[in-house]
Design an enzyme around this catalytic site. Structure first.
Site, PDB file in Angstrom:
ATOM      1  N   GLU A 183       0.821  -1.227   0.000  1.00  0.00           N
ATOM      2  CA  GLU A 183       0.000   0.000   0.000  1.00  0.00           C
ATOM      3  C   GLU A 183       0.848   1.269   0.000  1.00  0.00           C
ATOM      4  OE1 GLU A 183      -3.028  -0.226   3.083  1.00  0.00           O
ATOM      5  OE2 GLU A 183      -4.092  -1.788   1.972  1.00  0.00           O
ATOM      6  N   GLU A 196      -5.565  -8.298  -0.567  1.00  0.00           N
ATOM      7  CA  GLU A 196      -6.275  -8.027   0.697  1.00  0.00           C
ATOM      8  C   GLU A 196      -7.736  -7.774   0.373  1.00  0.00           C
ATOM      9  OE1 GLU A 196      -4.703  -5.259   3.600  1.00  0.00           O
ATOM     10  OE2 GLU A 196      -2.650  -5.666   2.945  1.00  0.00           O
TER      11      GLU A 196
HETATM   12  O1  AHR Z   1      -5.086  -6.031   6.897  1.00  0.00           O
HETATM   13  C1  AHR Z   1      -4.967  -4.917   7.724  1.00  0.00           C
HETATM   14  C2  AHR Z   1      -4.273  -3.759   7.039  1.00  0.00           C
HETATM   15  O2  AHR Z   1      -5.061  -3.282   5.997  1.00  0.00           O
HETATM   16  C3  AHR Z   1      -2.958  -4.071   6.365  1.00  0.00           C
HETATM   17  O3  AHR Z   1      -1.893  -4.017   7.241  1.00  0.00           O
HETATM   18  C4  AHR Z   1      -2.855  -2.986   5.342  1.00  0.00           C
HETATM   19  O4  AHR Z   1      -2.134  -3.394   4.213  1.00  0.00           O
HETATM   20  C5  AHR Z   1      -4.280  -2.612   5.030  1.00  0.00           C
HETATM   21  O5  AHR Z   1      -4.489  -1.263   5.123  1.00  0.00           O
END
Ligand code: AHR
Length: 508
Positions: free
Chosen positions: A173, A292
């Site tokens: 990210e 994610e």
């Molecule tokens: O999964 C939780 C968080 O969400 C992770 O650390 C990050 O990559 C995202 O913002």
């Protein structure tokens, strides 16, 4: 009863389902590692301190790949802290989650644990506070056979054979201002490209995922993807997408419609990848790693309280969302959306796996249990392997705050090409009405042998209360049961799909 139909034809395929779409994620965050997978002293811990009950639940999910060690954590992480004798490893402040990281579980321990769970590690490197030099070093450490500084360090640390990590994320990210070492798209694209070059020069067989946007709602979404791809196209293999959904206004129909947002997100990123491909006159196609995804909002207020009380604690109970039944329905629709896009989404990681926004929960010193979202994930991972078919769905639709024409019925179908058995996954988003679903399976009929498909099983997840949850004491509140099933005549199945339900229809 409302009516909908699905037409399937075994010749009309979207693409082979890459099993890695059933991946997950473990970050050094909260109780994911410490108190989750690892709890020495727990009655069910093995000789290395890993909980066997948790491992069993992970193995049941059949997770082919697990992203590690972050997440936001990785952008301040020095991998060298996590190898060598445990008693020599430093305790560090983790600025991402205001926690102290003890490094008791590190690269070797995690790789061994993942292997025992039948999973491959997808290792994220730090491109926040670090750069191409450390990216090169860690690939040398993990994958080079020996005879160099870092491969010999691995051997000295007790591991003669390479860890053989095949899949690597180039940071996490990096478009987000909350990230340590946040960058502009151009800064990141150039750094990712240089890191990728060095990593592949050390081991040309690895695959690399560059960071796309951390959400489609980022103001830089679109531009970010285009710029990063423009810089790094030749040296990367996948572009990442991240997305979390929430229902803060208690609008169930609107919440369940979010799978449309997901589909739009995927299509936009595919289009951007292909635009850069065209501009570069490249023969190479960049595919997507949706590394994610989940629902995340239930624990937000609780986390603020935890930080007020115990900033810099170890293994704080952070991001412990308790998932309800409607979350499981959205998880099901998300998995259906990945199957619809199986030609381009090759990796996806349910974020995360244990305790932290997770399908599996544990109590320190106590039991472990399945949250509601465990079930659609398990079903898709178990029965959704093979070839994704182009399911033509005809369904009534509804309007909600953010979307018009939301299909009441979401459906995807996966065929096992060896025996031509088919599994249909289906979510009914209607709050009150059952559906009669006709599934046209005529192309699977075998006129010569008469060995036609029959409905071998209808698995269903339903609860009358969309807010119902599973707890340690009542772990089966939301649990799969047999669905009402139906009949097949003339190659057409007619199945009852109850209001607000996740369904797995296995035709063999
Ligand atoms: O999964 C939780 C968080 O969400 C992770 O650390 C990050 O990559 C995202 O913002």
């Amino acid at each position: 009863m409302k009516k909908a139909s699905v037409i399937l034809d075994k010749a009309y395929c979207i693409g082979k389902v890459d099993p890695r779409i059933y991946g997950s994620f473990i970050e050094h965050l909260g109780r994911a590692v410490y108190g989750g997978i690892y709890e020495p002293g727990h009655p069910l811990a093995d000789e290395k301190g890993f909980r066997k009950d948790v491992m069993d639940m992970v193995m049941k999910l059949g997770v082919p790949v697990i992203r590690y060690p972050g997440g936001n954590f990785v952008s301040g992480f020095n991998w060298e802290d996590s190898v060598g004798p445990v008693e020599m490893r430093p305790h560090r402040l983790d600025l991402a989650w205001y926690t102290t990281e003890t490094n008791e579980v590190g690269m070797h321990e995690f790789a061994d644990w993942a292997k025992r769970c039948g999973s491959e590690v997808m290792y994220a490197i730090n491109l926040g506070t670090r750069g191409p030099e450390q990216a090169r070093d860690i690939v040398e450490y993990a994958n080079h056979p020996g005879g160099s500084k870092f491969s010999d360090m691995r051997i000295k640390n007790g591991r003669k054979e390479p860890l053989d990590i095949r899949l690597w994320c180039l940071g996490n990210e990096m478009d987000g201002p909350w990230q340590m070492g946040h960058k502009t798209a151009l800064e990141y694209g150039r750094m990712a490209n240089e890191a990728a070059k060095l990593m592949k020069w050390v081991d040309p067989s690895i695959e690399l995922v560059a960071c796309g946007s951390s959400s489609s709602e980022m103001p830089t979404f679109g531009d970010w993807e285009y710029t990063v791809l423009n810089e790094a196209y030749d040296n990367i293999d996948y572009l990442s997408l991240h997305r979390y959904y929430a229902n803060p206004t208690n609008d169930t129909p609107g919440f369940l419609a979010r799978s449309m947002d997901l589909d739009e997100f995927i299509r936009t990123v595919v289009a951007t990848c292909d635009a850069v491909k065209g501009k570069k006159h490249s023969k190479k196609t960049i595919n997507l790693s949706f590394d994610e995804w989940n629902v995340w909002y239930h624990s937000n207020e609780q986390d603020k309280e935890i930080w007020k009380r115990d900033k810099w604690g170890r293994a704080l109970p952070l991001l412990e969302d308790v998932y309800n039944f409607e979350d499981a329905l959205l998880a099901g629709s998300i998995l259906i959306t990945f199957l619809h896009n199986a030609d381009r989404v090759k990796i996806a990681c349910l974020a995360q796996l244990v305790n932290v926004i997770a399908p599996i929960m544990t109590r320190n010193g106590g039991g472990c249990w399945a949250q509601t979202i465990y079930w659609p994930f398990l079903h898709a991972s178990r029965y959704g392997r093979g070839v994704s078919l182009n399911a033509i769905v005809d369904t009534p639709v509804y309007d909600c705050a953010d979307y018009d024409n939301v299909p009441y019925i979401d459906a995807a179908a996966v065929m096992n090409p060896e025996d031509e058995s088919v599994t249909v996954f289906c979510v009914n988003k209607d709050m009150s009405e059952d559906f009669e679903l006709e599934i046209d399976l005529r192309s699977f009929e075998k006129a010569d042998s008469g060995a036609n498909l029959r409905l071998a099983e209808h698995i269903m997840l339903h609860h009358d209360d969309v807010k119902a949850v599973n707890t340690e004491q009542a772990s089966d509140t939301v649990t799969p049961c047999a669905g009402p099933g139906g009949s097949i005549t003339g190659g057409k199945a007619c199945i009852r799909i109850p209001a607000l339900s996740w369904n797995v229809l296995r035709f063999c």
